[in-house]
Design a protein around this motif. Structure first.
Motif, short mmCIF file in Angstrom:
data_model
loop_
_atom_site.label_atom_id
_atom_site.label_comp_id
_atom_site.label_asym_id
_atom_site.label_seq_id
_atom_site.Cartn_x
_atom_site.Cartn_y
_atom_site.Cartn_z
N LEU A 61 0.82 -1.21 0.00
CA LEU A 61 0.00 0.00 0.00
C LEU A 61 0.86 1.26 0.00
CD1 LEU A 61 -2.89 -0.95 2.47
CD2 LEU A 61 -2.96 -0.87 -0.02
N ILE A 62 1.97 1.20 0.74
CA ILE A 62 2.86 2.36 0.78
C ILE A 62 3.43 2.64 -0.61
CG2 ILE A 62 5.11 3.16 1.62
CD1 ILE A 62 4.44 1.74 4.28
N SER A 63 3.83 1.58 -1.31
CA SER A 63 4.39 1.76 -2.66
C SER A 63 3.35 2.36 -3.61
CB SER A 63 4.87 0.40 -3.20
OG SER A 63 5.91 -0.12 -2.39
N LEU A 64 2.11 1.86 -3.54
CA LEU A 64 1.05 2.41 -4.39
C LEU A 64 0.74 3.85 -4.01
CD1 LEU A 64 -1.47 -0.60 -4.60
CD2 LEU A 64 -0.08 0.34 -6.46
N ALA A 65 0.73 4.12 -2.71
CA ALA A 65 0.39 5.47 -2.25
C ALA A 65 1.40 6.50 -2.72
CB ALA A 65 0.28 5.49 -0.73
N LYS A 66 2.64 6.08 -2.92
CA LYS A 66 3.69 7.02 -3.33
C LYS A 66 3.52 7.49 -4.77
CE LYS A 66 7.22 5.47 -0.08
NZ LYS A 66 8.54 4.79 0.11
N ILE A 67 2.62 6.84 -5.51
CA ILE A 67 2.34 7.31 -6.88
C ILE A 67 1.77 8.72 -6.83
CG2 ILE A 67 0.93 6.91 -8.93
CD1 ILE A 67 1.04 3.93 -8.30
N ALA A 68 0.98 8.99 -5.81
CA ALA A 68 0.38 10.33 -5.66
C ALA A 68 1.37 11.24 -4.94
CB ALA A 68 -0.92 10.23 -4.87
N ARG A 69 1.55 12.43 -5.48
CA ARG A 69 2.49 13.39 -4.89
C ARG A 69 1.77 14.58 -4.26
NH1 ARG A 69 7.63 12.36 -6.97
NH2 ARG A 69 7.71 10.11 -7.42
N THR A 70 0.52 14.80 -4.61
CA THR A 70 -0.22 15.95 -4.11
C THR A 70 -1.58 15.48 -3.59
OG1 THR A 70 -1.31 16.43 -6.22
CG2 THR A 70 0.87 17.42 -5.85
N ARG A 85 -1.58 8.55 5.37
CA ARG A 85 -0.29 8.48 6.07
C ARG A 85 0.82 9.13 5.26
NH1 ARG A 85 -2.05 2.84 7.02
NH2 ARG A 85 -2.71 2.63 9.19
N VAL A 86 0.76 8.92 3.95
CA VAL A 86 1.82 9.43 3.06
C VAL A 86 1.62 10.90 2.74
CG1 VAL A 86 2.87 9.15 0.78
CG2 VAL A 86 2.15 7.14 2.07
N ILE A 87 0.36 11.31 2.56
CA ILE A 87 0.05 12.71 2.22
C ILE A 87 -0.89 13.25 3.30
CG2 ILE A 87 -0.83 14.28 0.45
CD1 ILE A 87 -0.24 12.16 -1.61
N LYS A 98 -1.72 16.11 4.25
CA LYS A 98 -2.46 17.33 3.95
C LYS A 98 -3.63 17.11 3.00
CE LYS A 98 -0.31 20.20 6.57
NZ LYS A 98 -1.05 20.78 7.72
N VAL A 99 -4.02 15.87 2.79
CA VAL A 99 -5.20 15.59 1.98
C VAL A 99 -6.42 15.66 2.89
CG1 VAL A 99 -5.12 13.08 2.32
CG2 VAL A 99 -6.22 14.02 0.28
N ASP A 100 -7.54 16.14 2.35
CA ASP A 100 -8.79 16.21 3.12
C ASP A 100 -9.26 14.79 3.40
OD1 ASP A 100 -11.38 16.51 4.07
OD2 ASP A 100 -11.83 18.21 2.78
N TYR A 101 -9.20 14.38 4.66
CA TYR A 101 -9.46 12.98 5.01
C TYR A 101 -10.91 12.58 4.76
CZ TYR A 101 -9.09 8.63 7.70
OH TYR A 101 -9.10 7.31 8.09
N ARG A 102 -11.84 13.50 5.03
CA ARG A 102 -13.26 13.18 4.79
C ARG A 102 -13.51 12.91 3.32
NH1 ARG A 102 -17.48 16.88 5.95
NH2 ARG A 102 -16.09 18.54 5.30
N LEU A 103 -13.02 13.78 2.46
CA LEU A 103 -13.21 13.62 1.03
C LEU A 103 -12.46 12.41 0.50
CD1 LEU A 103 -14.35 14.56 -1.66
CD2 LEU A 103 -12.45 16.18 -1.84
N LEU A 104 -11.32 12.10 1.09
CA LEU A 104 -10.54 10.94 0.67
C LEU A 104 -11.33 9.65 0.90
CD1 LEU A 104 -7.64 10.18 -0.36
CD2 LEU A 104 -7.07 9.74 2.03
N PRO A 130 -1.13 11.35 10.98
CA PRO A 130 -0.82 9.99 10.53
C PRO A 130 -0.58 8.99 11.67
CG PRO A 130 0.39 11.60 9.23
CD PRO A 130 -0.24 12.35 10.36
N THR A 131 -0.11 9.48 12.81
CA THR A 131 0.15 8.57 13.93
C THR A 131 -1.15 7.97 14.48
OG1 THR A 131 0.09 10.39 15.54
CG2 THR A 131 2.23 9.83 14.57
N LEU A 132 -2.27 8.67 14.27
CA LEU A 132 -3.54 8.15 14.73
C LEU A 132 -4.03 6.98 13.89
CD1 LEU A 132 -5.44 11.50 15.44
CD2 LEU A 132 -4.25 10.03 17.08
N LEU A 133 -3.43 6.77 12.73
CA LEU A 133 -3.84 5.69 11.85
C LEU A 133 -3.06 4.41 12.09
CD1 LEU A 133 -4.09 7.73 8.53
CD2 LEU A 133 -5.93 7.14 10.09
N GLU A 134 -2.10 4.45 13.01
CA GLU A 134 -1.31 3.26 13.28
C GLU A 134 -2.08 2.31 14.18
OE1 GLU A 134 1.45 2.63 11.75
OE2 GLU A 134 1.36 4.57 10.75
#
Length: 440
Positions: A84-93, A129-131, A133-139, A217-221
């Motif tokens: 998942l981390i590898s896939l998530a790194k595709i997104a930069r913004t 976790r990776v980004i 600053k993304v709006d978590y609700r919308l994500l 991000p620490t709250l997601l661990e």
């Protein structure tokens, strides 16, 4: 206009949408009163219909609980986390994150709805976790929006039912191959259009929310991870619980069965097999029984909403069916249809019925015979009619918290946090799906 509508629906939902449990209770009251008014059933009869149907979804409730638990366990394993981390790194913004989550969850849901429902939410958490600053609700709303495609995909219960020899309506419509449903031109148009437009719509909405909600991000661990690393093995029981060999043997047995199921038996994905895959990969990827069980304990905490709410929906379904309300509603739409508008109005009626019977297979068993009989009388393509029921069932899932419960539990959000965005998805997707049935 998009900005105004997004803000409007978000404010309304945040202010007035209750917890999904209360939503189910309110729907129960509505159906109870409507059944008395529209069908002539007495209050005592409606209570009997409700109580009789209350436990009809027990096996399905357990399946959905396991979807949540096994999916969570798999995602919390070190191996799957790295994927998942590898896939998530595709997104930069943040904008790219919204697009990527929507697309991945849509494809996963088109392949299999149980797979997509869990993978979308798990992938969204990893993206957060990776980004950060993304709006978590919308994500999370974007992840759930991909679920819209499930009934037009490879595991859609309606197209697979009518393609199966000796299905319950074979004497009426025969066997309809998937080339006329899943892979028909009108259905492929809807699927491809949604795959293109949904990510763009969700990306646009990220510009229009008033209050972006970010998450630490620490709250997601997972809370049990630190414990797993510091376990002491002082007794034989401790050594058994931390035995890599035990997990390897039982995990390998599960993998052998899956290989036999898919290769020798030619099996296909269904909800039980998805859960089986998640479970045994989770056992293998956590390496030891103790780490696996720690993850299970974390996962079970999130399953309460599913366990307590699904019986209430079974009760609602019992009232709708036994009182004749579902049949009356379907017949009303048949009465105002003609050859041209029938697939579209079937889609709309299925969307309404789905509010009260949010089970694709269950809804088709009730509504399918009515609509398909009418399609034969009107000379309308039965394959198109069946898919209209399928898409209607899928469409209003966007504002029906029933199916959002696993994703919300994984994300740690409330229904009101995402349903404003999902209302916009409902409107836009409704236009796209309607075009598919009116034009093709």
């Amino acid at each position: 206009m998009l900005k105004s509508l997004t803000l409007f629906f978000d404010r309304i939902v945040q202010r007035y949408l209750p917890d999904p449990y209360l939503f189910a209770i309110i729907l129960t009251f509505i159906v109870f009163v409507a059944g008395i008014i529209t069908t002539g059933s007495t209050p005592i009869e409606m209570v009997q219909f409700w109580g009789t149907g209350f436990w009809d979804l027990l096996s399905f409730t357990m399946q959905m609980t396991l979807v949540l638990v096994t999916g969570y366990v798999l995602a919390s394993s070190p191996v799957f986390k790295s994927i998942l981390i590898s896939l998530a790194k595709i997104a930069r913004t943040p904008g790219q994150a919204i697009i990527l989550v929507t697309f991945i969850s849509s494809i996963a849901s088109w392949i299999n709805w149980g797979f997509g429902l869990v993978i979308g939410a798990l992938f969204a958490k990893q993206i957060a976790r990776v980004i950060p600053k993304v709006d978590y609700r919308l994500l999370i709303a974007s992840a759930y929006s991909g679920f819209l495609l499930w009934h037009g995909g490879l595991a859609g219960s309606v197209p697979l039912t009518v393609a199966t020899p000796e299905h319950f309506m074979e004497n009426m419509i025969g066997v309809i191959p998937t080339s006329q449903t899943i892979f028909a031109g009108f259905n492929l148009f809807i699927v491809v259009a949604l795959l293109i437009i949904l990510p763009l719509l969700n990306r646009l909405m990220s510009n229009y929310t008033e209050d972006h909600v970010y998450i630490d991000p620490t709250l997601l661990e997972n809370s049990k991870e630190a414990q797993a690393a510091t376990i002491e093995m002082n007794t034989p029981a401790d050594r058994l619980e931390n035995s890599k060999l035990i997990s390897f043997i039982i995990g390998t047995m599960g993998i052998i069965f899956l290989l036999y199921y898919f290769i020798a038996d030619g099996g296909s994905l269904n909800l039980n097999i998805v859960n089986f895959i998640f479970l045994f990969l989770g056992i293998l990827f956590h390496v030891t029984p103790r780490r696996f069980l720690n993850s299970v304990q974390d996962a079970v905490k999130n399953a309460g909403g599913i366990i307590i709410q699904f019986p209430f929906y079974a009760g609602i379904m019992g009232m709708m069916v036994a009182s004749g309300m579902a049949e009356k509603l379907s017949l009303f739409f048949v009465s105002i249809s003609n050859e041209m508008t029938f697939p579209f109005l079937t889609f709309i009626s299925a969307g309404i019925v789905n509010f009260f019977i949010p089970s694709g297979g269950g809804q088709f068993a009730i509504q399918g015979p009515i609509m398909l009989k009418a399609s034969l009388e009107l000379g309308v393509d039965t394959a198109k009619t069946a898919m209209a029921v399928a898409w209607g069932d899928s469409w209003t899932n966007m504002i029906q918290p029933f199916w959002a419960l696993p994703a919300l539990a994984i994300a740690g959000l409330r229904a009101r946090d995402i349903m404003g965005f999902c209302t916009m998805v409902l409107i836009v997707s409704g236009i796209i799906i309607s075009i598919g049935f009116l034009v093709f």
